[in-house]
Design a protein around this motif. Structure first.
Motif, PDB file in Angstrom:
ATOM      1  N   MET A 149      -5.645  -6.318  -0.844  1.00 43.78           N
ATOM      2  CA  MET A 149      -5.168  -5.512  -1.733  1.00 43.78           C
ATOM      3  C   MET A 149      -5.113  -5.474  -3.189  1.00 43.78           C
ATOM      4  N   ASN A 150      -5.486  -4.321  -3.834  1.00 39.88           N
ATOM      5  CA  ASN A 150      -5.580  -4.404  -5.239  1.00 39.88           C
ATOM      6  C   ASN A 150      -4.098  -4.400  -6.133  1.00 39.88           C
ATOM      7  N   GLU A 151      -4.052  -5.186  -6.989  1.00 41.92           N
ATOM      8  CA  GLU A 151      -2.827  -4.900  -7.818  1.00 41.92           C
ATOM      9  C   GLU A 151      -2.807  -3.745  -8.656  1.00 41.92           C
ATOM     10  N   ILE A 152      -1.811  -2.890  -8.667  1.00 36.68           N
ATOM     11  CA  ILE A 152      -1.773  -1.867  -9.483  1.00 36.68           C
ATOM     12  C   ILE A 152      -1.294  -2.404 -11.001  1.00 36.68           C
ATOM     13  N   ASN A 153      -1.781  -1.926 -12.040  1.00 32.47           N
ATOM     14  CA  ASN A 153      -1.390  -2.384 -13.257  1.00 32.47           C
ATOM     15  C   ASN A 153      -0.400  -1.398 -13.827  1.00 32.47           C
ATOM     16  N   TYR A 154       0.729  -1.531 -13.537  1.00 29.67           N
ATOM     17  CA  TYR A 154       1.923  -0.617 -13.892  1.00 29.67           C
ATOM     18  C   TYR A 154       2.282  -0.575 -15.535  1.00 29.67           C
ATOM     19  N   GLU A 155       1.916  -1.875 -16.300  1.00 27.99           N
ATOM     20  CA  GLU A 155       2.016  -1.734 -17.682  1.00 27.99           C
ATOM     21  C   GLU A 155       1.089  -0.708 -18.354  1.00 27.99           C
ATOM     22  N   GLN A 192       5.967   0.385  -0.781  1.00 31.30           N
ATOM     23  CA  GLN A 192       5.467  -1.053  -0.587  1.00 31.30           C
ATOM     24  C   GLN A 192       5.123  -1.423  -1.944  1.00 31.30           C
ATOM     25  N   ASN A 193       5.222  -0.793  -3.101  1.00 30.56           N
ATOM     26  CA  ASN A 193       4.647  -1.079  -4.527  1.00 30.56           C
ATOM     27  C   ASN A 193       5.883  -0.895  -5.165  1.00 30.56           C
ATOM     28  N   ALA A 244       7.042  -3.994  -7.509  1.00 31.43           N
ATOM     29  CA  ALA A 244       6.016  -4.375  -8.622  1.00 31.43           C
ATOM     30  C   ALA A 244       6.382  -3.484  -9.550  1.00 31.43           C
ATOM     31  N   GLU A 285       9.604  -4.235 -11.744  1.00 28.49           N
ATOM     32  CA  GLU A 285       9.591  -5.482 -12.490  1.00 28.49           C
ATOM     33  C   GLU A 285       9.117  -4.906 -13.859  1.00 28.49           C
TER      34      GLU A 285
END
Length: 63
Positions: free
Chosen positions: A1-7, A26-27, A30, A33
């Motif tokens: 699963m790819n991490e989504i770059n929320y920044e 589910q995200n 993340a 945070e």
């Protein structure tokens, strides 16, 4: 699963290059945070969508 770059996503949202940001359940943790550390987090307004999705938009606060 790819991490989504929320920044990056939140930066684009604030700059207006991204009109809205959709966060799936589910995200959410993340996303939260990153969101909770923003100084202008109250300008990022969420709207409940279908199936637990939240649609965030940047609403510039009047001073």
């Amino acid at each position: 699963m790819n991490e989504i770059n929320y920044e990056e996503q939140l930066k684009a949202l604030k700059e207006g290059t991204l009109p809205e940001l959709v966060v799936d359940p589910q995200n959410f943790m993340a996303f939260r945070e990153v969101w909770k550390n923003l100084p202008d987090r109250m300008s990022i307004v969420g709207e409940a969508g279908l199936n637990g999705r939240i649609i965030y938009r940047y609403i510039k606060q009047e001073e």
